[in-house]
Design a protein around this motif. Structure first.
Motif, PDB file in Angstrom:
ATOM      1  N   SER A  28      -6.710  59.689  12.240  1.00 51.41           N
ATOM      2  CA  SER A  28      -7.314  58.519  12.870  1.00 51.41           C
ATOM      3  C   SER A  28      -6.532  58.170  14.127  1.00 51.41           C
ATOM      4  O   SER A  28      -5.344  58.426  14.231  1.00 51.41           O
ATOM      5  N   GLN A  29      -7.232  57.599  15.080  1.00 53.54           N
ATOM      6  CA  GLN A  29      -6.594  57.207  16.334  1.00 53.54           C
ATOM      7  C   GLN A  29      -6.284  55.722  16.272  1.00 53.54           C
ATOM      8  O   GLN A  29      -7.108  54.917  15.856  1.00 53.54           O
ATOM      9  N   THR A  30      -5.121  55.391  16.745  1.00 49.53           N
ATOM     10  CA  THR A  30      -4.721  53.999  16.764  1.00 49.53           C
ATOM     11  C   THR A  30      -5.278  53.339  18.022  1.00 49.53           C
ATOM     12  O   THR A  30      -5.165  53.880  19.115  1.00 49.53           O
ATOM     13  N   ALA A  31      -5.868  52.187  17.854  1.00 47.36           N
ATOM     14  CA  ALA A  31      -6.418  51.450  18.989  1.00 47.36           C
ATOM     15  C   ALA A  31      -5.365  50.509  19.532  1.00 47.36           C
ATOM     16  O   ALA A  31      -4.826  49.672  18.812  1.00 47.36           O
ATOM     17  N   PHE A  32      -5.068  50.659  20.792  1.00 52.35           N
ATOM     18  CA  PHE A  32      -4.112  49.778  21.451  1.00 52.35           C
ATOM     19  C   PHE A  32      -4.865  48.858  22.392  1.00 52.35           C
ATOM     20  O   PHE A  32      -5.751  49.283  23.120  1.00 52.35           O
ATOM     21  N   ALA A  33      -4.505  47.605  22.379  1.00 58.78           N
ATOM     22  CA  ALA A  33      -5.128  46.631  23.269  1.00 58.78           C
ATOM     23  C   ALA A  33      -4.428  46.702  24.621  1.00 58.78           C
ATOM     24  O   ALA A  33      -3.315  46.231  24.790  1.00 58.78           O
ATOM     25  N   ALA A  34      -5.089  47.354  25.573  1.00 56.72           N
ATOM     26  CA  ALA A  34      -4.482  47.522  26.890  1.00 56.72           C
ATOM     27  C   ALA A  34      -4.616  46.252  27.727  1.00 56.72           C
ATOM     28  O   ALA A  34      -3.814  46.009  28.617  1.00 56.72           O
ATOM     29  N   THR A  35      -5.636  45.479  27.443  1.00 58.05           N
ATOM     30  CA  THR A  35      -5.876  44.262  28.217  1.00 58.05           C
ATOM     31  C   THR A  35      -6.076  43.099  27.260  1.00 58.05           C
ATOM     32  O   THR A  35      -6.246  43.275  26.069  1.00 58.05           O
ATOM     33  N   ASP A  36      -6.068  41.910  27.827  1.00 62.49           N
ATOM     34  CA  ASP A  36      -6.317  40.743  26.989  1.00 62.49           C
ATOM     35  C   ASP A  36      -7.823  40.529  26.833  1.00 62.49           C
ATOM     36  O   ASP A  36      -8.635  41.237  27.413  1.00 62.49           O
ATOM     37  N   MET A  37      -8.171  39.541  26.052  1.00 55.61           N
ATOM     38  CA  MET A  37      -9.561  39.296  25.713  1.00 55.61           C
ATOM     39  C   MET A  37     -10.387  38.902  26.940  1.00 55.61           C
ATOM     40  O   MET A  37     -11.530  39.316  27.088  1.00 55.61           O
ATOM     41  N   TRP A  38      -9.819  38.150  27.850  1.00 61.78           N
ATOM     42  CA  TRP A  38     -10.576  37.644  28.989  1.00 61.78           C
ATOM     43  C   TRP A  38     -10.887  38.741  29.996  1.00 61.78           C
ATOM     44  O   TRP A  38     -11.986  38.783  30.548  1.00 61.78           O
ATOM     45  N   SER A  39      -9.936  39.629  30.241  1.00 62.47           N
ATOM     46  CA  SER A  39     -10.217  40.715  31.174  1.00 62.47           C
ATOM     47  C   SER A  39     -11.231  41.694  30.580  1.00 62.47           C
ATOM     48  O   SER A  39     -12.064  42.243  31.295  1.00 62.47           O
ATOM     49  N   LYS A  40     -11.184  41.909  29.269  1.00 60.82           N
ATOM     50  CA  LYS A  40     -12.182  42.759  28.619  1.00 60.82           C
ATOM     51  C   LYS A  40     -13.561  42.104  28.676  1.00 60.82           C
ATOM     52  O   LYS A  40     -14.561  42.783  28.917  1.00 60.82           O
ATOM     53  N   ALA A  41     -13.620  40.790  28.472  1.00 57.00           N
ATOM     54  CA  ALA A  41     -14.901  40.076  28.574  1.00 57.00           C
ATOM     55  C   ALA A  41     -15.451  40.159  29.992  1.00 57.00           C
ATOM     56  O   ALA A  41     -16.661  40.331  30.185  1.00 57.00           O
ATOM     57  N   GLU A  42     -14.580  40.052  30.984  1.00 55.46           N
ATOM     58  CA  GLU A  42     -15.021  40.162  32.373  1.00 55.46           C
ATOM     59  C   GLU A  42     -15.554  41.563  32.666  1.00 55.46           C
ATOM     60  O   GLU A  42     -16.577  41.720  33.333  1.00 55.46           O
ATOM     61  N   GLU A  43     -14.878  42.560  32.134  1.00 52.44           N
ATOM     62  CA  GLU A  43     -15.328  43.941  32.316  1.00 52.44           C
ATOM     63  C   GLU A  43     -16.693  44.158  31.673  1.00 52.44           C
ATOM     64  O   GLU A  43     -17.579  44.779  32.279  1.00 52.44           O
ATOM     65  N   ILE A  44     -16.886  43.633  30.477  1.00 53.36           N
ATOM     66  CA  ILE A  44     -18.175  43.763  29.789  1.00 53.36           C
ATOM     67  C   ILE A  44     -19.265  43.022  30.554  1.00 53.36           C
ATOM     68  O   ILE A  44     -20.381  43.516  30.712  1.00 53.36           O
TER      69      ILE A  44
END
Length: 118
Positions: A28-44
């Protein structure tokens, strides 16, 4: 403790579960949070807006082409007037959608944090 007609003992079952669990952990691959929630929401949000703009542009071109064809080849004055009205609505809607992208890209960074950052 006998399971499945006496051919699989409890110890063998535990070993199988442990081996399967080890393989799951190893592959299994470990998921690392590269960014915070707000920058990910902005990207989405930007990604969704890009898709909406692409779909609306294609739909606008098709409906504008139909309206132009109705305007050019119709013999009824009423049909021409309705096609002209629809063409205006299509252009205004498309301009509004594009201006939202302009606001998101250029104006909102200037107002980030509730302050003017010009």
């Amino acid at each position: 403790m006998r399971i499945i007609r006496g051919k699989l003992s409890g110890r063998k079952l535990i070993n199988i579960v442990l081996i399967v669990g080890m393989f799951v952990v190893m592959f299994s691959q470990t998921a690392f949070a590269a960014t915070d929630m707000w920058s990910k929401a902005e990207e989405i949000m930007k990604d969704v807006y890009t898709h909406i703009l692409a779909i609306s542009t294609a739909a606008g071109v098709v409906t504008a082409a139909i309206a132009l064809l109705l305007m050019n080849f119709s013999k009824s004055g009423r049909t021409v007037d309705e096609a002209r009205a629809w063409l205006k609505r299509i252009i205004i809607t498309w301009a509004i959608l594009n201006s939202l992208g302009f606001i998101m890209a250029y104006i909102s960074p200037l107002l980030s944090g509730g302050q003017w950052n010009g």
